[in-house]
Motif scaffolding. Sequence first.
Motif, short mmCIF file in Angstrom:
data_model
loop_
_atom_site.label_atom_id
_atom_site.label_comp_id
_atom_site.label_asym_id
_atom_site.label_seq_id
_atom_site.Cartn_x
_atom_site.Cartn_y
_atom_site.Cartn_z
N GLU A 1 -2.23 -7.23 -16.72
CA GLU A 1 -3.51 -6.52 -16.79
C GLU A 1 -4.54 -7.15 -15.85
OE1 GLU A 1 -6.46 -3.81 -17.72
OE2 GLU A 1 -4.29 -3.74 -18.01
N LEU A 2 -4.53 -8.46 -15.75
CA LEU A 2 -5.41 -9.14 -14.81
C LEU A 2 -5.09 -8.72 -13.39
CD1 LEU A 2 -7.48 -11.30 -13.96
CD2 LEU A 2 -5.65 -12.99 -14.14
N SER A 3 -3.80 -8.66 -13.04
CA SER A 3 -3.40 -8.23 -11.70
C SER A 3 -3.88 -6.81 -11.42
CB SER A 3 -1.88 -8.31 -11.54
OG SER A 3 -1.43 -9.64 -11.50
N ARG A 4 -3.80 -5.96 -12.43
CA ARG A 4 -4.24 -4.58 -12.26
C ARG A 4 -5.74 -4.52 -11.95
NH1 ARG A 4 -2.45 -2.93 -16.68
NH2 ARG A 4 -0.45 -2.14 -15.92
N TYR B 1 6.74 -1.39 -9.44
CA TYR B 1 5.84 -2.27 -10.18
C TYR B 1 4.45 -2.31 -9.57
CZ TYR B 1 9.68 -4.16 -13.04
OH TYR B 1 10.70 -4.33 -13.93
N MET B 2 4.38 -2.32 -8.25
CA MET B 2 3.07 -2.34 -7.59
C MET B 2 2.27 -1.09 -7.93
SD MET B 2 4.31 -3.90 -3.93
CE MET B 2 2.79 -3.50 -3.04
N GLY B 3 2.97 0.01 -8.13
CA GLY B 3 2.30 1.26 -8.49
C GLY B 3 1.73 1.26 -9.90
N SER B 4 2.17 0.28 -10.71
CA SER B 4 1.67 0.23 -12.08
C SER B 4 1.06 -1.13 -12.41
CB SER B 4 2.81 0.54 -13.07
OG SER B 4 3.92 -0.30 -12.85
N GLY B 5 0.47 -1.77 -11.40
CA GLY B 5 -0.37 -2.93 -11.67
C GLY B 5 0.02 -4.26 -11.09
N SER B 6 1.29 -4.49 -10.79
CA SER B 6 1.70 -5.78 -10.24
C SER B 6 1.13 -5.97 -8.84
CB SER B 6 3.22 -5.89 -10.18
OG SER B 6 3.81 -5.77 -11.46
N LEU B 7 0.84 -7.22 -8.48
CA LEU B 7 0.41 -7.53 -7.12
C LEU B 7 1.64 -7.86 -6.28
CD1 LEU B 7 -2.69 -9.83 -7.81
CD2 LEU B 7 -2.70 -7.42 -7.12
N GLY B 8 1.82 -7.13 -5.20
CA GLY B 8 2.93 -7.40 -4.29
C GLY B 8 2.60 -8.61 -3.43
N ILE B 9 3.54 -9.57 -3.35
CA ILE B 9 3.27 -10.80 -2.60
C ILE B 9 4.42 -11.11 -1.64
CG2 ILE B 9 1.78 -11.78 -4.38
CD1 ILE B 9 4.12 -13.51 -5.29
N THR B 10 4.12 -11.88 -0.60
CA THR B 10 5.13 -12.27 0.38
C THR B 10 4.70 -13.56 1.06
OG1 THR B 10 6.36 -11.58 2.34
CG2 THR B 10 4.05 -10.93 2.23
N SER C 1 -2.36 -4.05 3.39
CA SER C 1 -3.52 -3.80 2.54
C SER C 1 -3.21 -3.97 1.06
CB SER C 1 -4.08 -2.39 2.80
OG SER C 1 -3.08 -1.42 2.57
N ASP C 2 -1.96 -3.70 0.66
CA ASP C 2 -1.59 -3.87 -0.74
C ASP C 2 -0.47 -4.89 -0.92
OD1 ASP C 2 0.42 -2.37 0.39
OD2 ASP C 2 0.58 -0.95 -1.27
N ILE D 1 4.90 -9.74 -7.91
CA ILE D 1 6.24 -9.29 -7.55
C ILE D 1 6.46 -9.45 -6.05
CG2 ILE D 1 5.42 -6.89 -7.34
CD1 ILE D 1 8.92 -7.94 -8.52
N GLY D 2 7.54 -10.11 -5.68
CA GLY D 2 7.88 -10.24 -4.27
C GLY D 2 8.28 -8.90 -3.69
N ILE D 3 7.80 -8.58 -2.51
CA ILE D 3 8.03 -7.24 -1.96
C ILE D 3 9.48 -7.00 -1.57
CG2 ILE D 3 5.66 -6.95 -1.18
CD1 ILE D 3 6.69 -7.61 1.67
N GLU D 4 10.31 -8.05 -1.54
CA GLU D 4 11.73 -7.85 -1.24
C GLU D 4 12.50 -7.34 -2.46
OE1 GLU D 4 11.67 -11.81 -3.19
OE2 GLU D 4 10.37 -10.70 -1.81
N SER D 5 11.88 -7.41 -3.63
CA SER D 5 12.52 -6.93 -4.85
C SER D 5 12.70 -5.42 -4.81
CB SER D 5 11.68 -7.31 -6.07
OG SER D 5 12.15 -6.69 -7.24
N GLN D 6 13.82 -4.95 -5.35
CA GLN D 6 14.09 -3.51 -5.37
C GLN D 6 13.07 -2.75 -6.20
OE1 GLN D 6 18.14 -3.05 -6.72
NE2 GLN D 6 19.01 -3.52 -4.71
#
Length: 338
Positions: free
Chosen positions: A182-185, A233-242, A250-251, A223-228
């Motif tokens: 929820e914080l990430s969202r 997950y990014m569409g429902s609140g997780s922050l995509g990271i790399t 941008s996201d 969530i690492g962006i290499e994950s399937q």
Amino acid sequence: MKRALVSLLCFLFLVCGCSLDAQPSSEMEFRILTYNVQNLMDDKLDGDEYPEYRPSESWNTASYRMRLRTLNEVVTNRSIGLCDVCIFQEIENERVLSDLLDNHLGRKGYLWYAFAKEEGSSIGVGMVSRRKPKHVAVHAVEGSRPVLEAVFDTPRGEVVIFGLHAKSQIGEYEETEAMRLELSRVLGQAAKRHEGKLIILCGDFNTDPDAYRSASTVQPALIGIESQKARTYMGSGSLGITGERAHVYSDVWYSPYLDRSNSFAKPGSYFYGGAWHHYDQFLGNEFLFDGLGWEYGSCQILAPPVCLKTDGTPNGWNLQTLSGVSDHLPVLLTLLRR
């Protein structure tokens, strides 16, 4: 609407009238420190403090002032130098920041501070800075601590900083990770309001940047962006990271800890359960690498001698013995002018 008003009532931003003997902030570097200072309470009975910090023979004005001196010793250590902005976690209230500036950091040019915490909570997030913020705000987070936002106008463009302290790992993992999610969202939504600007998310995330690799049954906050499942997950609140600088977008947020070209003086910023963790993090958007304005310079886990025990782990604060500093180490992000 009520929650937002409560958060704003818990937020204070003031100017400290301290004398100066420090040089102005550098125009070649922009330096941000994040540091969980471990339960820094004042010496007053306010009702919100942890029970063990009610005024007593051990916790009193002398021990409170000792903790302020120790924090000043860390923040002004030569290995850290002068920062533009310091984000602190586990501060009781704004008075702690005011006392820190009035008695110590004000002499180094830290003139401004801000503070936010949820009503009734014992600890919150604080900021002290040597640059005057253009804008400060608070973002409420359902079931968690609020986020502190500060915008700084510099000759190299605006820098937007979000200071945070996520829910700890104490409790059932599924429940605590839902709060971190929820914080990430909230962070993702707040960041969208500053499109086109350099944005830095920093603080105690209470999770490792690679924790998603072992949390297959729970949607992770990061969530690492290499994950399937990354885009889902990014569409429902997780922050995509790399850690791949060319993939920051941008996201998609850059995590220095995931960048294999970076090296760190310590294997983590927090030691718990016999293992090191990278809970104290910086995440930045694509403007760290656009070749304009402020660019990524370095990220360092700092370990001044006062912060370490003889075995090299953090020298945590011990109320019983009135010794130690914090169970976390400070982490420094340096931006360079291009």
